[in-house]
Design a protein around this motif. Sequence first.
Motif, PDB file in Angstrom:
ATOM      1  N   SER A   1       0.825  -1.209   0.000  1.00 12.68           N
ATOM      2  CA  SER A   1       0.000   0.000   0.000  1.00 12.68           C
ATOM      3  C   SER A   1       0.859   1.260   0.000  1.00 12.68           C
ATOM      4  CB  SER A   1      -0.940  -0.003   1.204  1.00 12.68           C
ATOM      5  OG  SER A   1      -1.769   1.127   1.189  1.00 12.68           O
ATOM      6  N   ASN A   2       1.864   1.292   0.870  1.00 15.71           N
ATOM      7  CA  ASN A   2       2.750   2.465   0.935  1.00 15.71           C
ATOM      8  C   ASN A   2       3.503   2.667  -0.376  1.00 15.71           C
ATOM      9  OD1 ASN A   2       1.941   2.916   3.580  1.00 15.71           O
ATOM     10  ND2 ASN A   2       3.726   1.916   4.460  1.00 15.71           N
ATOM     11  N   GLN A   3       3.986   1.571  -0.943  1.00 16.30           N
ATOM     12  CA  GLN A   3       4.748   1.632  -2.189  1.00 16.30           C
ATOM     13  C   GLN A   3       3.874   2.140  -3.336  1.00 16.30           C
ATOM     14  OE1 GLN A   3       6.684  -2.138  -3.352  1.00 16.30           O
ATOM     15  NE2 GLN A   3       5.817  -1.816  -5.366  1.00 16.30           N
ATOM     16  N   LEU A   4       2.685   1.553  -3.503  1.00 17.36           N
ATOM     17  CA  LEU A   4       1.814   1.947  -4.612  1.00 17.36           C
ATOM     18  C   LEU A   4       1.302   3.376  -4.458  1.00 17.36           C
ATOM     19  CD1 LEU A   4      -0.247  -1.334  -5.187  1.00 17.36           C
ATOM     20  CD2 LEU A   4       1.739  -0.495  -6.468  1.00 17.36           C
ATOM     21  N   THR A   5       0.986   3.771  -3.226  1.00 17.29           N
ATOM     22  CA  THR A   5       0.530   5.144  -2.984  1.00 17.29           C
ATOM     23  C   THR A   5       1.633   6.133  -3.350  1.00 17.29           C
ATOM     24  OG1 THR A   5      -0.951   4.396  -1.227  1.00 17.29           O
ATOM     25  CG2 THR A   5      -0.351   6.735  -1.238  1.00 17.29           C
ATOM     26  N   GLY A   6       2.865   5.830  -2.950  1.00 16.38           N
ATOM     27  CA  GLY A   6       3.998   6.703  -3.286  1.00 16.38           C
ATOM     28  C   GLY A   6       4.212   6.823  -4.781  1.00 16.38           C
ATOM     29  N   ILE A   7       4.142   5.704  -5.487  1.00 18.45           N
ATOM     30  CA  ILE A   7       4.340   5.727  -6.946  1.00 18.45           C
ATOM     31  C   ILE A   7       3.213   6.507  -7.624  1.00 18.45           C
ATOM     32  CG2 ILE A   7       4.347   4.291  -9.032  1.00 18.45           C
ATOM     33  CD1 ILE A   7       5.769   2.117  -7.313  1.00 18.45           C
ATOM     34  N   ALA A   8       1.964   6.193  -7.252  1.00 18.46           N
ATOM     35  CA  ALA A   8       0.811   6.820  -7.911  1.00 18.46           C
ATOM     36  C   ALA A   8       0.764   8.330  -7.674  1.00 18.46           C
ATOM     37  CB  ALA A   8      -0.482   6.170  -7.438  1.00 18.46           C
ATOM     38  N   PHE A   9       0.854   8.738  -6.399  1.00 27.26           N
ATOM     39  CA  PHE A   9       0.713  10.149  -6.076  1.00 27.26           C
ATOM     40  C   PHE A   9       2.027  10.915  -6.186  1.00 27.26           C
ATOM     41  CE2 PHE A   9      -3.192   8.521  -4.205  1.00 27.26           C
ATOM     42  CZ  PHE A   9      -4.103   9.490  -4.598  1.00 27.26           C
ATOM     43  N   GLY A  10       3.153  10.234  -6.013  1.00 28.32           N
ATOM     44  CA  GLY A  10       4.444  10.921  -6.036  1.00 28.32           C
ATOM     45  C   GLY A  10       5.103  10.958  -7.400  1.00 28.32           C
TER      46      GLY A  10
ATOM     47  N   VAL B   1       3.438   9.160 -10.816  1.00 26.89           N
ATOM     48  CA  VAL B   1       2.576   9.106 -12.003  1.00 26.89           C
ATOM     49  C   VAL B   1       1.704  10.347 -12.137  1.00 26.89           C
ATOM     50  CG1 VAL B   1       0.797   7.807 -13.223  1.00 26.89           C
ATOM     51  CG2 VAL B   1       2.605   6.581 -12.001  1.00 26.89           C
ATOM     52  N   LEU B   2       0.916  10.666 -11.118  1.00 25.48           N
ATOM     53  CA  LEU B   2       0.009  11.813 -11.245  1.00 25.48           C
ATOM     54  C   LEU B   2       0.730  13.133 -11.526  1.00 25.48           C
ATOM     55  CD1 LEU B   2      -2.757  10.916  -8.650  1.00 25.48           C
ATOM     56  CD2 LEU B   2      -3.048  11.186 -11.119  1.00 25.48           C
ATOM     57  N   PRO B   3       1.874  13.413 -10.872  1.00 25.24           N
ATOM     58  CA  PRO B   3       2.569  14.666 -11.197  1.00 25.24           C
ATOM     59  C   PRO B   3       3.156  14.687 -12.614  1.00 25.24           C
ATOM     60  CG  PRO B   3       3.286  13.846  -9.056  1.00 25.24           C
ATOM     61  CD  PRO B   3       2.462  12.766  -9.690  1.00 25.24           C
ATOM     62  N   GLU B   4       3.488  13.514 -13.166  1.00 26.55           N
ATOM     63  CA  GLU B   4       4.179  13.470 -14.461  1.00 26.55           C
ATOM     64  C   GLU B   4       3.250  13.319 -15.654  1.00 26.55           C
ATOM     65  OE1 GLU B   4       7.321  10.559 -14.374  1.00 26.55           O
ATOM     66  OE2 GLU B   4       8.121  11.355 -12.499  1.00 26.55           O
ATOM     67  N   VAL B   5       2.091  12.691 -15.476  1.00 17.59           N
ATOM     68  CA  VAL B   5       1.177  12.462 -16.602  1.00 17.59           C
ATOM     69  C   VAL B   5       0.278  13.686 -16.742  1.00 17.59           C
ATOM     70  CG1 VAL B   5      -0.605  10.980 -17.575  1.00 17.59           C
ATOM     71  CG2 VAL B   5       1.271   9.972 -16.277  1.00 17.59           C
ATOM     72  N   GLN B   6       0.497  14.443 -17.800  1.00 16.27           N
ATOM     73  CA  GLN B   6      -0.194  15.719 -17.973  1.00 16.27           C
ATOM     74  C   GLN B   6      -1.583  15.593 -18.587  1.00 16.27           C
ATOM     75  OE1 GLN B   6       1.224  18.640 -16.717  1.00 16.27           O
ATOM     76  NE2 GLN B   6       2.549  17.062 -15.851  1.00 16.27           N
ATOM     77  N   THR B   7      -1.979  14.389 -19.006  1.00 16.20           N
ATOM     78  CA  THR B   7      -3.261  14.218 -19.690  1.00 16.20           C
ATOM     79  C   THR B   7      -4.406  13.832 -18.762  1.00 16.20           C
ATOM     80  OG1 THR B   7      -2.690  11.917 -20.168  1.00 16.20           O
ATOM     81  CG2 THR B   7      -2.161  13.570 -21.863  1.00 16.20           C
ATOM     82  N   ILE B   8      -4.087  13.528 -17.477  1.00 17.73           N
ATOM     83  CA  ILE B   8      -5.115  13.129 -16.519  1.00 17.73           C
ATOM     84  C   ILE B   8      -4.976  13.925 -15.236  1.00 17.73           C
ATOM     85  CG2 ILE B   8      -5.406  10.770 -17.407  1.00 17.73           C
ATOM     86  CD1 ILE B   8      -3.588   9.852 -15.003  1.00 17.73           C
ATOM     87  N   ALA B   9      -6.069  13.927 -14.452  1.00 20.74           N
ATOM     88  CA  ALA B   9      -6.047  14.596 -13.154  1.00 20.74           C
ATOM     89  C   ALA B   9      -6.907  13.822 -12.167  1.00 20.74           C
ATOM     90  CB  ALA B   9      -6.567  16.024 -13.279  1.00 20.74           C
TER      91      ALA B   9
END
Length: 160
Positions: free
Chosen positions: A112-121, A123-131
């Motif tokens: 959970s900690n690992q996936l949350t860090g990857i997703a919010f830390g 993917v979301l900051p780097e992928v400019q096509t989604i929010a």
Amino acid sequence: MAQYTLEEKESFTVLGLGIELMSDYTDYAGINKEKSDFWQAVKQDGRLATLKALATNDYIFAVNEAVNNKMMHYAGVLTDKTLQDEASRVIQFPKGLYLIVKGEANTAEELSNQLTGIAFGQVLPEVQTIAYVGGPNTTVEMEQKNGRVYGEMWIPVVEK
């Protein structure tokens, strides 16, 4: 860039037992300790087993949701049943586009900690096509095999 997929999902309902997280939303160590203590308690006192008995599959959901300006965290299962428990909540996940990050770890907490860090830390900051515009998000523990826990993070997103 971390590996991720975008996937259309039908709406689904998770029945969860939860706690309000009291740490500041920027206090990751405090939040993680509160979550860890909560999971230890629901496993030891039988509440997680009670939830699992109502589940339609073997997935265990660790749900995060803002409710009435409170940061909530739930242990949950996929079901259409309910509990007569004041700490339980029926959590509606919307139909739509979801960011999916897959992973594996030694424990469910580590996953959970690992996936949350990857997703919010990452993917979301780097992928400019989604929010991510809010709503519940969840880590889904899907399988345990050879001493490892496998699962995914599901975050509802919109296209920009």
